[in-house]
Design a protein around this motif. Sequence first.
Motif, mmCIF file in Angstrom:
data_model
loop_
_atom_site.group_PDB
_atom_site.id
_atom_site.type_symbol
_atom_site.label_atom_id
_atom_site.label_comp_id
_atom_site.label_asym_id
_atom_site.label_seq_id
_atom_site.Cartn_x
_atom_site.Cartn_y
_atom_site.Cartn_z
ATOM 1 N N GLN A 71 5.515 -5.364 -2.957
ATOM 2 C CA GLN A 71 6.402 -6.048 -3.895
ATOM 3 C C GLN A 71 5.876 -7.436 -4.246
ATOM 4 O OE1 GLN A 71 10.261 -6.089 -2.097
ATOM 5 N NE2 GLN A 71 10.449 -3.863 -2.110
ATOM 6 N N TRP A 72 5.022 -7.991 -3.452
ATOM 7 C CA TRP A 72 4.514 -9.339 -3.710
ATOM 8 C C TRP A 72 3.532 -9.371 -4.870
ATOM 9 C CZ3 TRP A 72 3.927 -13.396 0.557
ATOM 10 C CH2 TRP A 72 5.089 -13.423 1.307
ATOM 11 N N GLY A 73 2.937 -8.261 -5.169
ATOM 12 C CA GLY A 73 1.963 -8.222 -6.252
ATOM 13 C C GLY A 73 2.590 -8.089 -7.623
ATOM 14 N N ARG A 74 3.845 -7.737 -7.682
ATOM 15 C CA ARG A 74 4.508 -7.558 -8.975
ATOM 16 C C ARG A 74 4.901 -8.892 -9.585
ATOM 17 N NH1 ARG A 74 9.035 -3.523 -7.201
ATOM 18 N NH2 ARG A 74 7.739 -2.059 -6.099
ATOM 19 N N ARG A 75 4.919 -8.872 -10.922
ATOM 20 C CA ARG A 75 5.405 -10.057 -11.628
ATOM 21 C C ARG A 75 6.897 -9.877 -11.899
ATOM 22 N NH1 ARG A 75 1.889 -13.364 -15.158
ATOM 23 N NH2 ARG A 75 -0.133 -13.091 -14.248
ATOM 24 N N THR A 76 7.592 -10.922 -11.648
ATOM 25 C CA THR A 76 9.029 -10.882 -11.947
ATOM 26 C C THR A 76 9.311 -11.826 -13.101
ATOM 27 O OG1 THR A 76 9.459 -12.595 -10.312
ATOM 28 C CG2 THR A 76 9.698 -10.309 -9.597
ATOM 29 N N SER A 77 10.238 -11.493 -13.906
ATOM 30 C CA SER A 77 10.518 -12.380 -15.034
ATOM 31 C C SER A 77 11.881 -12.975 -14.960
ATOM 32 C CB SER A 77 10.364 -11.672 -16.356
ATOM 33 O OG SER A 77 10.867 -10.388 -16.351
ATOM 34 N N ALA A 98 3.880 -4.458 11.059
ATOM 35 C CA ALA A 98 3.021 -3.706 10.144
ATOM 36 C C ALA A 98 3.845 -2.748 9.285
ATOM 37 C CB ALA A 98 1.966 -2.941 10.926
ATOM 38 N N VAL A 99 4.825 -2.104 9.901
ATOM 39 C CA VAL A 99 5.693 -1.197 9.145
ATOM 40 C C VAL A 99 6.481 -1.985 8.095
ATOM 41 C CG1 VAL A 99 7.747 0.270 9.345
ATOM 42 C CG2 VAL A 99 5.857 0.525 10.958
ATOM 43 N N GLU A 100 7.030 -3.131 8.515
ATOM 44 C CA GLU A 100 7.793 -3.958 7.584
ATOM 45 C C GLU A 100 6.896 -4.481 6.458
ATOM 46 O OE1 GLU A 100 11.292 -5.747 6.227
ATOM 47 O OE2 GLU A 100 11.010 -4.301 7.838
ATOM 48 N N TRP A 101 5.674 -4.851 6.790
ATOM 49 C CA TRP A 101 4.750 -5.361 5.775
ATOM 50 C C TRP A 101 4.356 -4.255 4.803
ATOM 51 C CZ3 TRP A 101 3.597 -9.742 3.780
ATOM 52 C CH2 TRP A 101 2.483 -9.862 2.960
ATOM 53 N N ALA A 102 4.210 -3.043 5.304
ATOM 54 C CA ALA A 102 3.872 -1.929 4.416
ATOM 55 C C ALA A 102 5.000 -1.688 3.426
ATOM 56 C CB ALA A 102 3.613 -0.665 5.233
ATOM 57 N N ARG A 103 6.225 -1.956 3.823
ATOM 58 C CA ARG A 103 7.373 -1.771 2.931
ATOM 59 C C ARG A 103 7.504 -2.934 1.940
ATOM 60 N NH1 ARG A 103 12.566 -3.246 2.792
ATOM 61 N NH2 ARG A 103 12.532 -4.317 4.778
ATOM 62 N N VAL A 104 7.326 -4.175 2.408
ATOM 63 C CA VAL A 104 7.575 -5.347 1.577
ATOM 64 C C VAL A 104 6.309 -5.832 0.868
ATOM 65 C CG1 VAL A 104 8.326 -7.762 1.652
ATOM 66 C CG2 VAL A 104 9.471 -6.059 3.056
ATOM 67 N N GLY A 105 5.162 -5.650 1.459
ATOM 68 C CA GLY A 105 3.908 -6.187 0.921
ATOM 69 C C GLY A 105 3.619 -5.829 -0.525
#
Length: 195
Positions: free
Chosen positions: A189-195, A180-187
């Motif tokens: 970032q998944w919503g951002r768009r990368t170009s 849960a701690v790791e997901w709170a840190r990484v999660g």
Amino acid sequence: MRKAQRTRIRGWRWRRNPLRRRSDVVEARIILATWAAAVVGGAAVGAVVAQAVDGALEHDRAGRMPVSAVMVRSAPSATRGVATGATYDRVRAEVRWTDTGGTVRTGETSVRAGTAAGTAVTVWTDGRGHLVSGPIGSAEAAARVGLTGAGAGLVDGLLVLAAGRTVRLRIERRATDAWAVEWARVGPQWGRRTS
């Protein structure tokens, strides 16, 4: 809606793969150690308890001595149980015997119904000359020893398995909290768009 089927793969905790966590390996070792301790410990405890019960029964049998006694009064006839209607062929009656010290004693014991006064009967006494019940037979003693040993071994094994399960649940909880701690840190970032 169809229910998702769960695939069970045996030994997955032992195989090398990038998704295997350290907690998975620890959990696998705990499972193995718990089962080994439950089986070996249960067998050892069962054997020790069975041996102790056998020794206690043997000591109890050795302390009972058969003595010849005489009926003081005639025993009552067979009785019938009021609630069950069963006929009882053994009744309590007064007997007289002489103990090993030469003292004449009297007491009540179980005898066949209708036994006449003056009839010789065998009674069992302890080391102090008091009336006791007869010793248990070898078949009943073996059954008691076996059942007591098996019961003690089973209880010990179940306690070890319960302790192992408790340890596993604590490890799973810690792994879930770390996830849960790791997901709170990484999660996020998944919503951002990368170009």
